[in-house]
Design a protein around this motif. Structure first.
Motif, short mmCIF file in Angstrom:
data_model
loop_
_atom_site.label_atom_id
_atom_site.label_comp_id
_atom_site.label_asym_id
_atom_site.label_seq_id
_atom_site.Cartn_x
_atom_site.Cartn_y
_atom_site.Cartn_z
N THR A 188 0.82 -1.21 0.00
CA THR A 188 0.00 0.00 0.00
C THR A 188 0.85 1.26 0.00
N VAL A 189 0.44 2.24 -0.81
CA VAL A 189 1.08 3.55 -0.88
C VAL A 189 0.00 4.62 -0.86
N PHE A 190 0.14 5.59 0.02
CA PHE A 190 -0.81 6.70 0.14
C PHE A 190 -0.62 7.61 -1.07
N ALA A 191 -1.65 7.72 -1.92
CA ALA A 191 -1.55 8.53 -3.14
C ALA A 191 -1.68 10.02 -2.83
N HIS A 192 -0.85 10.82 -3.53
CA HIS A 192 -0.88 12.30 -3.44
C HIS A 192 -1.38 12.81 -2.08
N PRO A 193 -0.65 12.51 -0.99
CA PRO A 193 -1.17 12.80 0.35
C PRO A 193 -1.30 14.27 0.70
N ALA A 194 -0.64 15.15 -0.05
CA ALA A 194 -0.69 16.58 0.27
C ALA A 194 -1.25 17.40 -0.87
N ALA A 195 -2.20 16.82 -1.61
CA ALA A 195 -2.80 17.52 -2.76
C ALA A 195 -3.88 18.48 -2.25
N VAL A 196 -3.46 19.62 -1.74
CA VAL A 196 -4.39 20.55 -1.08
C VAL A 196 -5.41 21.12 -2.05
N LYS A 197 -5.11 21.17 -3.34
CA LYS A 197 -6.06 21.70 -4.30
C LYS A 197 -7.32 20.83 -4.39
N ARG A 198 -7.21 19.56 -3.95
CA ARG A 198 -8.34 18.65 -4.02
C ARG A 198 -9.26 18.77 -2.81
N GLY A 199 -8.85 19.52 -1.80
CA GLY A 199 -9.65 19.66 -0.58
C GLY A 199 -8.81 19.36 0.65
N ARG A 200 -9.46 19.03 1.73
CA ARG A 200 -8.77 18.74 2.99
C ARG A 200 -7.83 17.55 2.83
N THR A 201 -6.71 17.59 3.53
CA THR A 201 -5.75 16.50 3.48
C THR A 201 -5.62 15.84 4.85
N VAL A 202 -5.11 14.63 4.84
CA VAL A 202 -4.97 13.85 6.07
C VAL A 202 -3.80 14.40 6.89
N PRO A 203 -4.00 14.68 8.19
CA PRO A 203 -2.91 15.21 9.02
C PRO A 203 -1.75 14.22 9.13
N GLU A 204 -0.56 14.78 9.37
CA GLU A 204 0.63 13.93 9.49
C GLU A 204 0.52 12.96 10.66
N ALA A 205 -0.19 13.36 11.72
CA ALA A 205 -0.35 12.46 12.86
C ALA A 205 -1.11 11.20 12.45
N VAL A 206 -2.08 11.34 11.54
CA VAL A 206 -2.83 10.18 11.06
C VAL A 206 -1.95 9.34 10.14
N ILE A 207 -1.14 10.01 9.32
CA ILE A 207 -0.22 9.26 8.45
C ILE A 207 0.72 8.42 9.30
N ALA A 208 1.16 8.96 10.43
CA ALA A 208 2.02 8.19 11.33
C ALA A 208 1.29 6.95 11.85
N LYS A 209 0.01 7.09 12.16
CA LYS A 209 -0.77 5.94 12.62
C LYS A 209 -0.94 4.91 11.50
#
Length: 291
Positions: A188-209
């Protein structure tokens, strides 16, 4: 060695058939390409069959881009080299796909309420045999002259998360997606995790989890990430022990990105293939159809 691990065909919301995509990847000088249509593996057989007719060698990585949601934020999970017939993951993908048509019709109803004369027949024609999604509706808005490009449809005025015409659909919890993909032998690879133009993004704390739950990597080099963002994500991946990938997110003529615009390091690709047990990359013979 040039490796692009994120592309789409007409099996979901791309404009190239799987065979056309494979031929385009070879023409673009790629050595490896991953077919990662949204929540479906339907294009894999056609893409594999097209490999032997290429004028040069090309390896196909089978995969999918899974629609997920965590804490109210939509995100996409690239899944590579999993067993497509594994029952639990297959059942979850079908749940997501089955919700796409009623969701699209609900979006169309909202657009009609906003005075946009888009119809289900128009969107269905654009989608063809693919899994209908917001990019097909965005293409309809372009046809109607409502917005100039597909990307311009993904704003708060129209189709972006939380936008005036946005409608939620069934999306998989990403922690469950990681569990299901791993149980099917995939990566598994998280796709475009910081694509802010698409809307809200997942916080880094959640990425760590997610990393602690078994996430393998972050798609860092992507057209929706500027240089500063790519550097930040690369640092985050290093801190969390995650692989770093790069991909075009190619959709044919539906988007401006080009095959091989961003690529993955061969060592990272090698690690992905080492971790996978559900399926294996499919090498093409090359040259057999070039006479």
């Amino acid at each position: 060695m040039r490796i692009d691990l994120h592309t789409h065909s007409t099996a979901s919301d791309g404009t190239d058939t799987p065979a056309e995509l494979v031929r385009a990847a070879a023409a673009a000088g790629l050595d490896v390409v991953a077919l990662t249509d949204h929540d479906t593996t339907r294009g894999h057989a056609e893409a594999i069959a097209a490999l032997d007719g290429l004028p040069r060698e090309l390896t196909l990585v089978t995969g999918a881009e899974l629609s997920c949601r965590v804490d109210g934020v939509s995100m996409h999970m690239l899944a590579y080299l999993f067993d497509p017939e594994e029952p639990e993951l297959l059942r979850e993908r079908e749940l997501v796909r089955d919700d796409r048509v009623p969701r699209a019709k609900a979006v169309i109803a909202k657009l009609n309420g906003l005075g946009v004369p888009v119809t289900w027949e128009q969107v269905s024609r654009i989608a063809g045999n693919g899994s209908v999604g917001r990019p097909h509706i965005a293409s309809a808005l372009v046809e109607l002259g409502v917005v100039p490009t597909v990307s311009d449809a993904f704003t708060e005025d129209w189709l972006a998360d939380g936008g005036r015409a946005y409608v939620e659909k069934h999306e998989t919890d990403p922690f469950e997606a990681i569990r299901l993909v791993k149980a099917a032998g995939g990566v598994t690879v998280f796709a475009h995790p910081a694509a802010v133009k698409r809307g809200r993004t997942v916080p880094e704390a959640v990425i760590a989890k997610l990393a602690a739950a078994g996430l393998d990597g972050l798609e860092t080099d992507h057209m929706d990430h500027d240089a500063e963002t790519r550097d930040r994500l690369r640092g985050l991946a290093g801190d969390l022990g995650l692989l770093v990938t790069g991909s075009s997110d190619y959709h044919g003529s539906r988007k401006t990105c080009l095959l091989g615009e961003y690529t993955t390091d061969p060592e990272v690709y090698g690690e992905i293939t080492r971790r996978a047990t559900g399926a294996f990359p499919v090498p093409g013979a090359g040259g057999l159809g070039a006479a």
